[in-house]
Scaffold this motif. Structure first.
Motif, mmCIF file in Angstrom:
data_model
loop_
_atom_site.group_PDB
_atom_site.id
_atom_site.type_symbol
_atom_site.label_atom_id
_atom_site.label_comp_id
_atom_site.label_asym_id
_atom_site.label_seq_id
_atom_site.Cartn_x
_atom_site.Cartn_y
_atom_site.Cartn_z
ATOM 1 N N THR A 103 2.797 10.734 3.895
ATOM 2 C CA THR A 103 3.482 11.476 4.955
ATOM 3 C C THR A 103 2.437 12.210 5.782
ATOM 4 O O THR A 103 1.258 12.266 5.420
ATOM 5 N N TYR B 106 4.063 7.571 9.026
ATOM 6 C CA TYR B 106 3.363 7.431 7.750
ATOM 7 C C TYR B 106 1.955 6.912 8.009
ATOM 8 O O TYR B 106 1.678 6.298 9.042
ATOM 9 N N GLU C 152 0.819 -1.198 0.000
ATOM 10 C CA GLU C 152 0.000 0.000 0.000
ATOM 11 C C GLU C 152 0.859 1.257 0.000
ATOM 12 O O GLU C 152 1.939 1.277 0.585
ATOM 13 N N LYS C 153 0.344 2.318 -0.644
ATOM 14 C CA LYS C 153 1.052 3.594 -0.654
ATOM 15 C C LYS C 153 1.035 4.184 0.752
ATOM 16 O O LYS C 153 0.030 4.124 1.446
ATOM 17 N N LEU C 154 2.157 4.738 1.166
ATOM 18 C CA LEU C 154 2.245 5.386 2.466
ATOM 19 C C LEU C 154 2.217 6.895 2.268
ATOM 20 O O LEU C 154 2.882 7.429 1.382
ATOM 21 N N THR D 192 -1.487 4.886 6.049
ATOM 22 C CA THR D 192 -1.941 4.111 4.897
ATOM 23 C C THR D 192 -3.293 4.650 4.421
ATOM 24 O O THR D 192 -4.008 5.325 5.171
ATOM 25 N N TYR E 10 -1.254 4.435 12.261
ATOM 26 C CA TYR E 10 -0.081 4.969 11.568
ATOM 27 C C TYR E 10 1.033 3.940 11.568
ATOM 28 O O TYR E 10 0.986 2.947 12.277
ATOM 29 N N VAL E 11 2.045 4.206 10.740
ATOM 30 C CA VAL E 11 3.209 3.339 10.613
ATOM 31 C C VAL E 11 4.432 4.147 11.030
ATOM 32 O O VAL E 11 4.624 5.274 10.567
#
Length: 77
Positions: A6, A42, A2-4, A44, A32-33
């Protein structure tokens, strides 16, 4: 994968400020990541969608104000 997003990108997608995004993250309202402690954060797309779903409320029907003073009926006299 998956795109992360900011923090800045996520705030723009959600239409909120960075401070509001950070508050939501710290209060556990958005997932969050973060790969390392004190590292970059980051988000998702799924996390953003879940936050939107939790923050969406159904519209309430218009409430009538029953306490509003009624006008006098001109034919009552």
């Amino acid at each position: 994968m998956e795109k992360l997003f900011t923090r800045k990108e996520a705030a723009n997608v959600l239409g909120i400020s960075l401070a509001t995004l950070d508050a939501a993250r710290m209060n556990g309202l958005i997932s969050y990541v973060q790969y390392v402690d004190n590292g970059c954060v980051y988000f998702t797309e799924l996390g953003l969608q879940e936050y939107i779903a939790r923050s969406t409320h159904r519209a309430k029907p218009k409430e009538l104000n029953n306490n509003y003073r009624k006008t006098k009926n001109s034919t009552a006299r």
